[in-house]
Design a protein around this motif. Structure first.
Motif, PDB file in Angstrom:
ATOM      1  N   ASP A 161     -11.264 -43.494  11.200  1.00 65.32           N
ATOM      2  CA  ASP A 161     -10.897 -44.414  12.278  1.00 65.32           C
ATOM      3  C   ASP A 161     -10.141 -43.598  13.316  1.00 65.32           C
ATOM      4  O   ASP A 161      -8.965 -43.277  13.131  1.00 65.32           O
ATOM      5  CB  ASP A 161     -10.032 -45.555  11.740  1.00 65.32           C
ATOM      6  N   ARG A 162     -10.820 -43.245  14.397  1.00 62.08           N
ATOM      7  CA  ARG A 162     -10.222 -42.350  15.392  1.00 62.08           C
ATOM      8  C   ARG A 162      -9.072 -43.011  16.138  1.00 62.08           C
ATOM      9  O   ARG A 162      -8.200 -42.320  16.681  1.00 62.08           O
ATOM     10  CB  ARG A 162     -11.297 -41.863  16.360  1.00 62.08           C
ATOM     11  N   SER A 163      -9.035 -44.333  16.169  1.00 58.76           N
ATOM     12  CA  SER A 163      -7.961 -45.019  16.885  1.00 58.76           C
ATOM     13  C   SER A 163      -6.630 -44.947  16.141  1.00 58.76           C
ATOM     14  O   SER A 163      -5.567 -45.040  16.748  1.00 58.76           O
ATOM     15  CB  SER A 163      -8.338 -46.486  17.127  1.00 58.76           C
ATOM     16  N   THR A 164      -6.684 -44.761  14.825  1.00 59.00           N
ATOM     17  CA  THR A 164      -5.455 -44.732  14.021  1.00 59.00           C
ATOM     18  C   THR A 164      -5.206 -43.383  13.361  1.00 59.00           C
ATOM     19  O   THR A 164      -4.117 -43.158  12.818  1.00 59.00           O
ATOM     20  CB  THR A 164      -5.507 -45.806  12.919  1.00 59.00           C
ATOM     21  N   GLY A 165      -6.220 -42.485  13.362  1.00 64.16           N
ATOM     22  CA  GLY A 165      -6.069 -41.206  12.670  1.00 64.16           C
ATOM     23  C   GLY A 165      -6.136 -41.340  11.168  1.00 64.16           C
ATOM     24  O   GLY A 165      -5.646 -40.476  10.430  1.00 64.16           O
ATOM     25  N   LEU A 166      -6.790 -42.409  10.681  1.00 67.10           N
ATOM     26  CA  LEU A 166      -6.875 -42.644   9.244  1.00 67.10           C
ATOM     27  C   LEU A 166      -8.249 -42.263   8.728  1.00 67.10           C
ATOM     28  O   LEU A 166      -9.270 -42.612   9.326  1.00 67.10           O
ATOM     29  CB  LEU A 166      -6.602 -44.120   8.935  1.00 67.10           C
ATOM     30  N   GLY A 167      -8.269 -41.527   7.615  1.00 66.61           N
ATOM     31  CA  GLY A 167      -9.507 -41.195   6.930  1.00 66.61           C
ATOM     32  C   GLY A 167      -9.557 -41.888   5.585  1.00 66.61           C
ATOM     33  O   GLY A 167      -8.517 -42.066   4.928  1.00 66.61           O
ATOM     34  N   CYS A 168     -10.751 -42.291   5.167  1.00 64.92           N
ATOM     35  CA  CYS A 168     -10.934 -42.972   3.883  1.00 64.92           C
ATOM     36  C   CYS A 168     -12.023 -42.232   3.114  1.00 64.92           C
ATOM     37  O   CYS A 168     -13.199 -42.279   3.487  1.00 64.92           O
ATOM     38  CB  CYS A 168     -11.326 -44.426   4.124  1.00 64.92           C
ATOM     39  N   ALA A 169     -11.626 -41.518   2.063  1.00 65.51           N
ATOM     40  CA  ALA A 169     -12.561 -40.726   1.266  1.00 65.51           C
ATOM     41  C   ALA A 169     -12.843 -41.436  -0.049  1.00 65.51           C
ATOM     42  O   ALA A 169     -11.919 -41.883  -0.734  1.00 65.51           O
ATOM     43  CB  ALA A 169     -11.976 -39.338   0.991  1.00 65.51           C
ATOM     44  N   THR A 170     -14.122 -41.543  -0.388  1.00 64.80           N
ATOM     45  CA  THR A 170     -14.522 -42.197  -1.636  1.00 64.80           C
ATOM     46  C   THR A 170     -15.382 -41.243  -2.447  1.00 64.80           C
ATOM     47  O   THR A 170     -16.332 -40.649  -1.922  1.00 64.80           O
ATOM     48  CB  THR A 170     -15.325 -43.480  -1.353  1.00 64.80           C
ATOM     49  N   THR A 171     -15.050 -41.087  -3.725  1.00 64.41           N
ATOM     50  CA  THR A 171     -15.891 -40.325  -4.642  1.00 64.41           C
ATOM     51  C   THR A 171     -16.362 -41.262  -5.750  1.00 64.41           C
ATOM     52  O   THR A 171     -15.596 -42.093  -6.240  1.00 64.41           O
ATOM     53  CB  THR A 171     -15.128 -39.142  -5.269  1.00 64.41           C
ATOM     54  N   ALA A 172     -17.630 -41.135  -6.124  1.00 70.69           N
ATOM     55  CA  ALA A 172     -18.196 -41.957  -7.197  1.00 70.69           C
ATOM     56  C   ALA A 172     -18.470 -41.091  -8.416  1.00 70.69           C
ATOM     57  O   ALA A 172     -18.832 -39.909  -8.288  1.00 70.69           O
ATOM     58  CB  ALA A 172     -19.483 -42.641  -6.726  1.00 70.69           C
ATOM     59  N   TRP A 173     -18.331 -41.712  -9.598  1.00 70.57           N
ATOM     60  CA  TRP A 173     -18.408 -40.979 -10.863  1.00 70.57           C
ATOM     61  C   TRP A 173     -19.304 -41.705 -11.853  1.00 70.57           C
ATOM     62  O   TRP A 173     -19.395 -42.925 -11.837  1.00 70.57           O
ATOM     63  CB  TRP A 173     -16.991 -40.813 -11.444  1.00 70.57           C
ATOM     64  N   GLU A 174     -19.964 -40.910 -12.716  1.00 70.94           N
ATOM     65  CA  GLU A 174     -20.902 -41.474 -13.674  1.00 70.94           C
ATOM     66  C   GLU A 174     -20.228 -42.431 -14.644  1.00 70.94           C
ATOM     67  O   GLU A 174     -20.794 -43.461 -15.011  1.00 70.94           O
ATOM     68  CB  GLU A 174     -21.584 -40.351 -14.471  1.00 70.94           C
ATOM     69  N   THR A 175     -19.022 -42.076 -15.074  1.00 73.91           N
ATOM     70  CA  THR A 175     -18.302 -42.886 -16.049  1.00 73.91           C
ATOM     71  C   THR A 175     -16.814 -42.922 -15.698  1.00 73.91           C
ATOM     72  O   THR A 175     -16.313 -42.064 -14.961  1.00 73.91           O
ATOM     73  CB  THR A 175     -18.440 -42.309 -17.466  1.00 73.91           C
ATOM     74  N   ARG A 176     -16.133 -43.890 -16.260  1.00 72.71           N
ATOM     75  CA  ARG A 176     -14.676 -43.968 -16.092  1.00 72.71           C
ATOM     76  C   ARG A 176     -14.013 -42.731 -16.687  1.00 72.71           C
ATOM     77  O   ARG A 176     -13.055 -42.193 -16.124  1.00 72.71           O
ATOM     78  CB  ARG A 176     -14.170 -45.250 -16.766  1.00 72.71           C
ATOM     79  N   ALA A 177     -14.532 -42.241 -17.814  1.00 69.90           N
ATOM     80  CA  ALA A 177     -13.958 -41.052 -18.451  1.00 69.90           C
ATOM     81  C   ALA A 177     -14.072 -39.835 -17.532  1.00 69.90           C
ATOM     82  O   ALA A 177     -13.138 -39.022 -17.439  1.00 69.90           O
ATOM     83  CB  ALA A 177     -14.655 -40.782 -19.783  1.00 69.90           C
TER      84      ALA A 177
END
Length: 200
Positions: A141-157
């Motif tokens: 979000d360039r207006s606030t300088g906020l980045g949101c990074a998401t990583t996905a994983w095969e399992t909770r472990a």
């Protein structure tokens, strides 16, 4: 490409009803809107926190959909039984090998151009070597300088096993960007129908 995230602080007992709503109503409705590239839903069954994210071909398509989707968001809030916050983002990075079953989301404030470069050059290659890794994205979000990074994983472990290295990568991203880590949260991936192309 762009994305709109709706964060619901709902009640844990209402999570299944919220997922059913997305499967039966919200997802199919979004599929019919021109310029939409799908929807994902992350849920935390312990706290009731949910994040539904739609993706869009461009900012114009995203904005044009807002009026039509507002009643849908309100209904989702009523079903989940809590508060709602809507954010709009530019999709800076998207890299997916396959869908997983859970996700870690990190919100980092700082210089976004530096953050994007660090994510592409330093973090993505390291993530790809981490067992159980499925995908990674960075929204900004360039207006606030906020980045949101998401990583996905095969399992909770696998996600839990990656926490230490993820902490190191997150601290590096925040340091390089001259910013700070705002929040980190882990979720189950309850609905995964995003069709965003590779943008690494």
């Amino acid at each position: 490409m762009y994305a709109r995230s709706t964060t619901f602080q709902g009640r844990p007992v209402n999570i299944d009803a919220g997922i059913a709503f997305v499967n039966a109503e919200a997802g199919p409705m979004l599929d019919e809107i021109e310029g939409c590239r799908g929807l994902s839903m992350l849920v935390d069954r312990e706290t009731g926190l949910c994040v539904a994210t739609s993706s869009w071909d461009d900012e114009e398509a995203m904005r044009a959909s807002d009026e039509r989707l507002r009643p849908l968001r309100d209904r989702g809030r009523d079903i989940l039984g809590g508060s709602m916050q809507v954010d709009e983002w530019e999709i800076a990075v998207m890299h997916r090998t396959h869908h997983g079953e859970c996700c870690r989301v990190s919100w980092v404030q700082g210089d976004l151009d530096t953050m994007m470069e660090t994510f592409r050059v330093a973090i993505l290659p390291q993530l790809e070597q981490t067992p159980g890794f499925c995908s990674a994205s960075l929204l900004v979000d360039r207006s606030t300088g906020l980045g949101c990074a998401t990583t996905a994983w095969e399992t909770r472990a696998a996600m839990e096993a990656s926490r230490s290295s993820a902490d190191d990568m997150r601290r590096r991203a925040a340091s390089d960007a001259g910013g700070e880590i705002v929040d980190v949260h882990e979720f189950d991936l309850a609905y995964a129908h995003l069709h965003v192309p590779e943008m690494a």
